[in-house]
Design a protein around this motif. Structure first.
Motif, PDB file in Angstrom:
ATOM      1  N   UNK A   1      82.364  10.629  23.662  1.00 17.92           N
ATOM      2  CA  UNK A   1      82.896  11.196  24.558  1.00 17.92           C
ATOM      3  C   UNK A   1      84.435  11.845  25.293  1.00 17.92           C
ATOM      4  N   UNK A   2      85.185  10.737  25.352  1.00 20.72           N
ATOM      5  CA  UNK A   2      86.321  10.439  25.420  1.00 20.72           C
ATOM      6  C   UNK A   2      87.071  12.150  24.924  1.00 20.72           C
ATOM      7  N   UNK A   3      86.721  12.112  23.732  1.00 22.04           N
ATOM      8  CA  UNK A   3      87.246  13.086  22.828  1.00 22.04           C
ATOM      9  C   UNK A   3      86.860  14.823  23.514  1.00 22.04           C
ATOM     10  N   UNK A   4      85.470  14.905  23.982  1.00 24.01           N
ATOM     11  CA  UNK A   4      85.297  15.842  24.608  1.00 24.01           C
ATOM     12  C   UNK A   4      85.820  16.113  25.836  1.00 24.01           C
ATOM     13  N   UNK A   5      85.828  15.151  26.591  1.00 22.90           N
ATOM     14  CA  UNK A   5      86.697  14.128  28.113  1.00 22.90           C
ATOM     15  C   UNK A   5      87.922  14.872  27.734  1.00 22.90           C
ATOM     16  N   UNK A   6      88.959  15.252  26.668  1.00 25.12           N
ATOM     17  CA  UNK A   6      90.426  15.024  26.430  1.00 25.12           C
ATOM     18  C   UNK A   6      90.720  16.447  26.199  1.00 25.12           C
ATOM     19  N   UNK A   7      89.215  17.318  25.900  1.00 27.64           N
ATOM     20  CA  UNK A   7      89.748  18.320  24.977  1.00 27.64           C
ATOM     21  C   UNK A   7      88.835  19.854  25.664  1.00 27.64           C
ATOM     22  N   UNK A   8      88.778  18.715  27.122  1.00 24.60           N
ATOM     23  CA  UNK A   8      87.752  20.252  27.747  1.00 24.60           C
ATOM     24  C   UNK A   8      89.250  21.300  28.220  1.00 24.60           C
ATOM     25  N   UNK A   9      90.841  20.709  28.264  1.00 27.41           N
ATOM     26  CA  UNK A   9      91.719  22.090  29.131  1.00 27.41           C
ATOM     27  C   UNK A   9      91.680  22.890  27.437  1.00 27.41           C
ATOM     28  N   UNK A  10      91.606  22.478  26.614  1.00 32.30           N
ATOM     29  CA  UNK A  10      91.532  23.370  24.902  1.00 32.30           C
ATOM     30  C   UNK A  10      90.592  23.979  24.394  1.00 32.30           C
ATOM     31  N   UNK A  11      88.629  23.568  25.419  1.00 32.99           N
ATOM     32  CA  UNK A  11      88.223  23.501  24.902  1.00 32.99           C
ATOM     33  C   UNK A  11      87.636  25.360  25.017  1.00 32.99           C
ATOM     34  N   UNK A  12      87.153  26.333  23.392  1.00 34.59           N
ATOM     35  CA  UNK A  12      86.950  27.555  23.805  1.00 34.59           C
ATOM     36  C   UNK A  12      85.361  27.504  23.019  1.00 34.59           C
ATOM     37  N   UNK A  13      84.532  28.500  23.710  1.00 32.04           N
ATOM     38  CA  UNK A  13      82.978  28.393  23.154  1.00 32.04           C
ATOM     39  C   UNK A  13      82.547  29.119  21.800  1.00 32.04           C
ATOM     40  N   UNK A  14      83.642  28.337  20.568  1.00 32.11           N
ATOM     41  CA  UNK A  14      82.954  29.079  19.391  1.00 32.11           C
ATOM     42  C   UNK A  14      81.934  29.018  18.821  1.00 32.11           C
ATOM     43  N   UNK A  15      81.558  27.222  18.991  1.00 35.48           N
ATOM     44  CA  UNK A  15      80.391  27.187  18.649  1.00 35.48           C
ATOM     45  C   UNK A  15      78.690  26.808  18.888  1.00 35.48           C
ATOM     46  N   UNK A  16      78.005  26.669  18.715  1.00 36.64           N
ATOM     47  CA  UNK A  16      76.952  26.011  20.317  1.00 36.64           C
ATOM     48  C   UNK A  16      77.532  24.559  20.410  1.00 36.64           C
ATOM     49  N   UNK A  17      77.503  23.918  21.863  1.00 39.43           N
ATOM     50  CA  UNK A  17      78.185  22.604  22.012  1.00 39.43           C
ATOM     51  C   UNK A  17      77.140  21.722  21.723  1.00 39.43           C
ATOM     52  N   UNK A  18      76.232  21.634  20.907  1.00 40.77           N
ATOM     53  CA  UNK A  18      76.023  20.713  20.212  1.00 40.77           C
ATOM     54  C   UNK A  18      76.614  20.214  19.201  1.00 40.77           C
TER      55      UNK A  18
END
Lengths: 194, 232
Positions: free
Chosen positions: A59-76
């Motif tokens: 979850x920390x990694x998900x949180x930290x990467x929010x800024x660079x997140x791009x929806x290229x796959x299903x979230x799961x």
């Protein structure tokens, strides 16, 4: 996954909302995925404590990467890929395990025949709990990639295609991992099932 | 299909992951081969028996622990923008906490920041005007230098495409000793990080997989650079 499809995934929507600053969207993801992730790591590493710790790290990694997140796959798929990488890192670090290839993905007979004192004797167990213990032990003895494929398919309910995305391999490879895993599991606990 | 083919495809057959034609062929074979049918029944039994391993429940304070960790990070890296719940039963939202939108963050810098500064210069007294003008000039010189340094590193393109340190984004890097470093585009450290990533030729990998994983996977290299930079 194409971008258009990604936006239909409600979890991707939540992540995008979080990216725009809506913390409640992240809280929703945290609530939704904490149990599946704790169980995923627990079944893979066999430790409750590590499972909680690594799930927090995911979850920390998900949180930290929010800024660079791009929806290229299903979230799961994305979150399980993070989880998978962390689990594989963990066993590399702690157990020095070399990840198996498709060709060398079996369990050697010697390892299987070794008596394990951590497993209670059949007399001490009912048939049911004996089987459960045997299943846990058998999954734990699978080579890492076979174990991953079984856990993702059986317990997390992912399709072959999704597992292939998580494990970054072909669907054919997933099929092969699962087939070999079942062969190995049958070697280990087939007698109890008969 | 012979027995060998059927046995190989049994797992996918049970999971319903075969083409209709293969399903039909296997079903035909199973109806006439008692050995394969027995193998099929056993495999089905094995698969359903795996469900006996019941789920565990996460600890009750899982979320609370998580937000505490985020709060700790925010205190360790006060220059970063950390998003925390506005109010929480876990009472983790301290004075630094608060939902801060990226629009708000962006507004502090960039064009709007520049216009605000310009307005201040135009409306201030002459001494104040001079000092503000000097400050603005220094900021622009620093930005120009930063751009110049970045242009010396072709890999920056990969960074700017949103892989590791996206525009306005952050990335958290786990150091081998368990501490974490939060990187952002505005960090002074970013140039050193780019040097490091280039030195170890990590850009290619970053394009393929989740960048944060790469940094962890390459923890040995990270360990070296952590020593070089005095991070630990």
């Amino acid at each position: 996954m194409k971008e258009e499809k990604g936006f239909r995934d409600p979890d991707v929507e939540l992540m995008l909302r979080f990216q725009k600053g809506d913390v409640s969207a992240f809280e929703e993801l945290l609530r939704k995925y904490q149990k599946p992730l704790v169980n995923f790591v627990y079944r893979f590493l066999h430790s409750r404590e590590e499972a909680e710790e690594i799930a927090q790290e995911i979850f920390l990694r998900v949180y930290a990467s929010a800024g660079s997140y791009r929806p290229e796959a299903k979230f799961s798929t994305w979150i399980y890929r993070i989880a998978t990488n962390l689990c594989l890192n963990e066993i590399r670090k702690t157990k020095g395990v070399v990840l198996d290839s498709l060709e060398t993905g079996g369990i050697d007979d010697e390892a299987m025949s070794l008596p394990d004192k951590s497993v209670p004797s059949p007399q001490e167990l009912t048939e049911y709990s004996q089987l459960v213990e045997m299943i846990k032990k058998a999954i734990d003895r699978l080579p890492p990639r076979q174990r991953l494929a079984v856990i993702l398919n059986k317990y997390q309910g992912l399709s072959y295609r999704e597992i292939a995305e998580v494990m970054e391999c072909s669907e054919g490879a997933v099929k092969s991992y699962l087939h070999r895993a079942k062969e190995n599991l049958l070697k280990l606990c087939g007698e109890l099932l008969k | 299909m012979d027995c060998k083919d059927v046995r190989r495809e049994l797992t996918a057959f049970i999971d319903g992951c075969l083409a209709p034609r293969d399903i039909e062929q296997i079903a035909d074979h199973l109806s006439s081969c008692s050995l394969c049918r027995a193998a099929y029944e056993l495999e089905k039994k094995l698969w359903s028996s795996l469900s006996l391993w019941a789920d565990v429940e996460p600890s009750e304070d899982f979320e609370e622990k998580f937000w505490r960790r985020i709060k700790a990070e925010s205190e360790q890296w006060p220059q970063q923008e950390f998003l925390l719940p506005i109010s929480s039963s876990t009472d983790i939202a301290g004075p630094t906490a608060g939902a801060l939108s990226q629009q708000e963050t962006a507004g502090r810098f960039g064009i709007s920041g520049f216009l605000a500064s310009l307005l201040m210069v135009l409306t201030a007294g002459w001494k104040r005007k001079v000092s503000l003008a000097v400050i603005i000039l220094l900021v622009f010189l620093a930005a120009a230098y930063y751009q110049h340094v970045r242009s010396q590193h072709p890999g920056v393109t990969a960074l700017r495409s949103g892989d590791v340190v996206a525009h306005g984004g952050t990335a958290m890097v786990s150091l081998p000793d368990g501490r974490k470093v939060v990187l952002s585009e505005t960090d002074k450290e970013v140039v050193s990080i780019i040097d490091f990533l280039e030195r170890y030729n990590m850009f290619k990998e970053m394009d393929a997989v989740n960048n944060l994983e790469v940094l962890t996977v390459n923890h040995r290299e990270l360990e070296k650079v952590a020593d070089e930079m005095g991070w630990r």
